[in-house]
Motif scaffolding. Structure first.
Motif, PDB file in Angstrom:
ATOM      1  N   UNK A  89       1.462   5.491   2.191  1.00 34.28           N
ATOM      2  CA  UNK A  89       2.054   5.269   1.790  1.00 34.28           C
ATOM      3  C   UNK A  89       2.645   4.115   1.825  1.00 34.28           C
ATOM      4  N   UNK A  90       3.488   4.048   3.680  1.00 33.56           N
ATOM      5  CA  UNK A  90       3.650   3.097   4.205  1.00 33.56           C
ATOM      6  C   UNK A  90       3.196   2.143   5.043  1.00 33.56           C
ATOM      7  N   UNK A  91       1.795   2.228   4.965  1.00 29.74           N
ATOM      8  CA  UNK A  91       1.525   1.076   6.313  1.00 29.74           C
ATOM      9  C   UNK A  91       1.670  -0.043   4.621  1.00 29.74           C
ATOM     10  N   UNK A  92       0.520  -0.074   3.771  1.00 30.91           N
ATOM     11  CA  UNK A  92       0.410  -0.770   2.787  1.00 30.91           C
ATOM     12  C   UNK A  92       1.853  -1.411   2.048  1.00 30.91           C
ATOM     13  N   UNK A  93       2.946  -1.070   2.117  1.00 32.26           N
ATOM     14  CA  UNK A  93       4.384  -2.026   2.357  1.00 32.26           C
ATOM     15  C   UNK A  93       4.408  -2.755   3.139  1.00 32.26           C
ATOM     16  N   UNK A  94       3.981  -2.559   4.271  1.00 30.35           N
ATOM     17  CA  UNK A  94       4.434  -3.241   6.185  1.00 30.35           C
ATOM     18  C   UNK A  94       2.887  -4.090   5.552  1.00 30.35           C
TER      19      UNK A  94
END
Length: 127
Positions: A89-94
């Motif tokens: 969930x978080x890696x693609x946002x970063x």
């Protein structure tokens, strides 16, 4: 060269000049490079291809880490699922900004464009 464009993408810079910054904020992009006036988005939906970079790297990292950890039973199932889900969930946002810059660099490598002047739509002078 490929490595020049790759380096510019990792530094979040314009693929043409390497000086201008494509992003005005965390996710908002400039329409053109502030230095060489290169249009960042060729057409509507241009950045749809950047999703492939983002999804591909996320899936590769999740698979490369979680499969061996689960295969050799180094981590129990629940903690691994929580960490993997959170990362997915978080890696693609970063990575969003890097994916877009990598997509622009790849596009510029295979089909380079010349920057356009603001006046009359004429190609800008090469620097």
């Amino acid at each position: 060269t490929f490595w020049t464009l790759f380096s510019r993408a990792l530094r979040l810079r314009c693929p043409s000049c390497g000086v201008g910054k494509p992003f005005a904020g965390l996710v908002r992009m400039h329409h053109r490079c502030g230095h060489c006036k290169l249009e960042f988005e060729r057409e509507n939906g241009f950045f749809l291809g950047s999703i492939y970079f983002n999804y591909g790297l996320t899936a590769l990292l999740v698979t490369a880490v979680s499969l061996p950890l689960r295969w050799f039973e180094l981590v129990s199932r629940l903690p691994l699922m929580i960490v993997t889900f959170s990362f997915a969930l978080l890696f693609p946002i970063w990575f969003f900004r890097y994916a877009r810059c990598l997509w622009m660099a790849m596009d510029h490598f295979f089909d380079p464009r010349t920057p356009v002047n603001d006046v009359g739509g004429q190609p800008a002078l090469e620097i």
